[in-house]
Write a protein that holds these residues in place. Structure first.
Motif, PDB file in Angstrom:
ATOM      1  N   GLY A   1       0.843  -1.198   0.000  1.00  0.00           N
ATOM      2  CA  GLY A   1       0.000   0.000   0.000  1.00  0.00           C
ATOM      3  C   GLY A   1       0.872   1.239   0.000  1.00  0.00           C
ATOM      4  O   GLY A   1       1.512   1.540   1.003  1.00  0.00           O
ATOM      5  N   VAL A   2       0.914   1.965  -1.111  1.00  0.00           N
ATOM      6  CA  VAL A   2       1.850   3.073  -1.256  1.00  0.00           C
ATOM      7  C   VAL A   2       1.176   4.412  -0.993  1.00  0.00           C
ATOM      8  O   VAL A   2      -0.052   4.514  -0.922  1.00  0.00           O
ATOM      9  CB  VAL A   2       2.501   3.066  -2.655  1.00  0.00           C
ATOM     10  N   HIS A   3       1.978   5.444  -0.864  1.00  0.00           N
ATOM     11  CA  HIS A   3       1.469   6.791  -0.661  1.00  0.00           C
ATOM     12  C   HIS A   3       1.037   7.414  -1.977  1.00  0.00           C
ATOM     13  O   HIS A   3       0.040   8.126  -2.047  1.00  0.00           O
ATOM     14  CB  HIS A   3       2.532   7.660   0.010  1.00  0.00           C
TER      15      HIS A   3
ATOM     16  N   TYR B   1       7.577  -1.393   6.053  1.00  0.00           N
ATOM     17  CA  TYR B   1       7.132  -1.076   7.412  1.00  0.00           C
ATOM     18  C   TYR B   1       6.140   0.078   7.403  1.00  0.00           C
ATOM     19  O   TYR B   1       6.133   0.910   6.508  1.00  0.00           O
ATOM     20  CB  TYR B   1       8.326  -0.747   8.313  1.00  0.00           C
TER      21      TYR B   1
ATOM     22  N   SER C   1       4.806   3.236   9.842  1.00  0.00           N
ATOM     23  CA  SER C   1       5.235   3.998  11.015  1.00  0.00           C
ATOM     24  C   SER C   1       4.537   5.351  11.073  1.00  0.00           C
ATOM     25  O   SER C   1       3.921   5.796  10.109  1.00  0.00           O
ATOM     26  CB  SER C   1       6.756   4.228  10.964  1.00  0.00           C
ATOM     27  N   THR C   2       4.692   5.992  12.229  1.00  0.00           N
ATOM     28  CA  THR C   2       4.285   7.389  12.350  1.00  0.00           C
ATOM     29  C   THR C   2       5.274   8.249  11.562  1.00  0.00           C
ATOM     30  O   THR C   2       6.330   7.772  11.140  1.00  0.00           O
ATOM     31  CB  THR C   2       4.318   7.822  13.826  1.00  0.00           C
ATOM     32  N   ASP C   3       4.937   9.518  11.382  1.00  0.00           N
ATOM     33  CA  ASP C   3       5.774  10.387  10.547  1.00  0.00           C
ATOM     34  C   ASP C   3       7.165  10.639  11.135  1.00  0.00           C
ATOM     35  O   ASP C   3       8.134  10.820  10.396  1.00  0.00           O
ATOM     36  CB  ASP C   3       5.087  11.756  10.345  1.00  0.00           C
ATOM     37  N   ASP C   4       7.264  10.635  12.462  1.00  0.00           N
ATOM     38  CA  ASP C   4       8.535  11.041  13.068  1.00  0.00           C
ATOM     39  C   ASP C   4       9.416   9.875  13.522  1.00  0.00           C
ATOM     40  O   ASP C   4      10.555  10.089  13.946  1.00  0.00           O
ATOM     41  CB  ASP C   4       8.274  11.986  14.259  1.00  0.00           C
TER      42      ASP C   4
ATOM     43  N   ASP D   1      12.022   6.965  13.152  1.00  0.00           N
ATOM     44  CA  ASP D   1      13.083   6.818  12.145  1.00  0.00           C
ATOM     45  C   ASP D   1      14.118   5.771  12.542  1.00  0.00           C
ATOM     46  O   ASP D   1      15.321   6.001  12.480  1.00  0.00           O
ATOM     47  CB  ASP D   1      13.745   8.196  11.907  1.00  0.00           C
TER      48      ASP D   1
ATOM     49  N   GLY E   1       9.168   2.501   3.747  1.00  0.00           N
ATOM     50  CA  GLY E   1       8.073   2.900   4.630  1.00  0.00           C
ATOM     51  C   GLY E   1       6.799   3.072   3.830  1.00  0.00           C
ATOM     52  O   GLY E   1       6.675   4.012   3.064  1.00  0.00           O
ATOM     53  N   VAL E   2       5.852   2.157   3.996  1.00  0.00           N
ATOM     54  CA  VAL E   2       4.658   2.145   3.153  1.00  0.00           C
ATOM     55  C   VAL E   2       3.465   2.791   3.848  1.00  0.00           C
ATOM     56  O   VAL E   2       3.494   3.055   5.065  1.00  0.00           O
ATOM     57  CB  VAL E   2       4.298   0.709   2.717  1.00  0.00           C
ATOM     58  N   HIS E   3       2.440   3.047   3.076  1.00  0.00           N
ATOM     59  CA  HIS E   3       1.213   3.633   3.622  1.00  0.00           C
ATOM     60  C   HIS E   3       0.344   2.569   4.275  1.00  0.00           C
ATOM     61  O   HIS E   3      -0.271   2.807   5.309  1.00  0.00           O
ATOM     62  CB  HIS E   3       0.432   4.337   2.512  1.00  0.00           C
TER      63      HIS E   3
ATOM     64  N   VAL F   1       6.395   6.455  -1.627  1.00  0.00           N
ATOM     65  CA  VAL F   1       6.311   5.803  -0.327  1.00  0.00           C
ATOM     66  C   VAL F   1       5.936   6.788   0.773  1.00  0.00           C
ATOM     67  O   VAL F   1       5.946   7.997   0.578  1.00  0.00           O
ATOM     68  CB  VAL F   1       7.644   5.100   0.021  1.00  0.00           C
ATOM     69  N   HIS F   2       5.600   6.230   1.920  1.00  0.00           N
ATOM     70  CA  HIS F   2       5.248   7.064   3.070  1.00  0.00           C
ATOM     71  C   HIS F   2       6.497   7.570   3.772  1.00  0.00           C
ATOM     72  O   HIS F   2       6.552   8.711   4.241  1.00  0.00           O
ATOM     73  CB  HIS F   2       4.380   6.269   4.043  1.00  0.00           C
ATOM     74  N   ALA F   3       7.501   6.724   3.855  1.00  0.00           N
ATOM     75  CA  ALA F   3       8.699   7.076   4.617  1.00  0.00           C
ATOM     76  C   ALA F   3       9.929   6.399   4.043  1.00  0.00           C
ATOM     77  O   ALA F   3       9.852   5.317   3.455  1.00  0.00           O
ATOM     78  CB  ALA F   3       8.528   6.654   6.080  1.00  0.00           C
ATOM     79  N   LEU F   4      11.069   7.069   4.189  1.00  0.00           N
ATOM     80  CA  LEU F   4      12.372   6.479   3.921  1.00  0.00           C
ATOM     81  C   LEU F   4      13.267   6.848   5.103  1.00  0.00           C
ATOM     82  O   LEU F   4      13.051   7.872   5.750  1.00  0.00           O
ATOM     83  CB  LEU F   4      12.976   7.033   2.617  1.00  0.00           C
TER      84      LEU F   4
ATOM     85  N   ARG G   1      15.972   8.435   7.452  1.00  0.00           N
ATOM     86  CA  ARG G   1      16.633   9.756   7.525  1.00  0.00           C
ATOM     87  C   ARG G   1      15.930  10.833   6.701  1.00  0.00           C
ATOM     88  O   ARG G   1      16.567  11.755   6.209  1.00  0.00           O
ATOM     89  CB  ARG G   1      18.104   9.667   7.088  1.00  0.00           C
ATOM     90  N   GLN G   2      14.632  10.676   6.490  1.00  0.00           N
ATOM     91  CA  GLN G   2      13.847  11.682   5.752  1.00  0.00           C
ATOM     92  C   GLN G   2      14.378  11.928   4.328  1.00  0.00           C
ATOM     93  O   GLN G   2      14.124  13.005   3.757  1.00  0.00           O
ATOM     94  CB  GLN G   2      13.799  13.021   6.515  1.00  0.00           C
TER      95      GLN G   2
END
Lengths: 160, 160, 160
Positions: free
Chosen positions: A133-135, B97, B99-102, B104, B133-135, C134-137, C139-140
């Motif tokens: 599930g992607v953004h 994975y 996760s929340t936005d913050d 890391d 990091g997926v949605h 993606v939602h996250a990677l 180290r931003q």
């Protein structure tokens, strides 16, 4: 008419025109006996379909059809270069989808591609898969599909 | 008891029952000498564990254990069809994975699978990896894991 | 100076120092004649660059340069172990990006890596690709890049 087209036609399906790459890459890249097909979207003869989010703009049945169309585009790309007889089998399928937070029917939607591959290619169509599930996806598409497959024998590199 | 099971047991670990596919795909698909294992989730003998988001519902240590359980499920799938001696080595590991936005700490969580593979398979367990990091993942799982590996020799196709 | 470095230099480019793995994995893993390169980020000699989201912190041109830097890191990893002559060609490229909801220029950004590979490796640089928002990677980072390639012949396993 190739043997893939014949199988597709026999099932009452039509292969869309294989889309041309929207960038500096190959839609279908063979190295040795391994082939990778670039991510395909629910495009039918250049028309963008099934845009939006699953759970909001599209229900599960629409998502299934969207994935099936992605699968037909994968077959169209393969069909451009290889005969069914060249194919040893699919390896792995990466399924990408965009959804609302509470929608949770991704495996059913993924079957839109999985069912198609098994219908058209039989045993050769079996594959492992990941559902992600992607953004975001380009052009707000709801789903996307990338595939790797194996050929029976090593063939010279084809730029596609 | 297979040689993989022996190595696992020696480390004080237990392989979960390999889960059956939740759709029209193979959990473990071999083509030539390349094997792909479908995305595995933190499921222990049919029980869904480690659901939620890293940084909110699970901390880094729980995430590490969740990834380790995904890794055990990958080994369980491989173990169903291949002996340790068949394996040349792992190729690549895709780690997904939520996760929340913050939050890391993804590389630490990813080591839950990476450490396990090296512990159990030794040099054969080394792999490249991507951490994504997926949605969304099916069933609100916090993590998922897909793996490709190489066998020492080409084997006939196994439907799994 | 290797032949890859020569080609890179001729184009007026400089390969960054290949980064060491931030976990228990290999940056470049060869099994048989297949090589997978772990996800590379826009890091230049240990300095983290291009962090943030496309469409907010970075525009499309910055994204292109970020992807190009990821591509240079992939080449740096490959260059550490293989000569250009060893390479049969790239197989597939997975491009990951982080963006705001309304930004939709991912294919242009992806070309940052695609163009580089074709410039440096010629026909060997052609590849299929998937572009995944993606939602996250870790180290931003705004973008990440994972690559598989094929060698001309099977080589002994290298731990990298």
């Amino acid at each position: 008419m190739t043997s893939i087209e014949k199988r597709v036609k026999k099932l009452g399906l039509v292969l869309p025109d294989p889309s041309t790459p929207g960038g500096n890459y190959s839609s279908c890249n063979s190295r040795g006996n391994l082939v990778s097909v670039a991510i395909q979207f629910p495009i039918k003869n250049e028309e963008y379909l099934y845009q939006g989010k699953l759970g909001a703009d599209l229900d599960t049945e629409a998502g299934y059809q969207a994935m099936r169309l992605c699968g037909l585009n994968v077959l169209a790309q393969i069909n451009k270069y290889f005969e069914l007889e060249h194919i040893e089998g699919l390896n792995h399928v990466d399924i990408f989808y965009r959804s609302t937070d509470d929608w949770d029917d991704a495996p059913k939607v993924a079957n839109g591609a999985s069912d198609l591959f098994v219908e058209v290619l039989g045993e050769k169509g079996h594959h492992s898969r990941a559902i992600i599930g992607v953004h975001a996806l380009p052009r707000q598409f709801s789903v996307g599909l990338a595939v790797t497959l194996t050929l029976r024998r090593r063939i010279p590199w084809i730029f596609a």
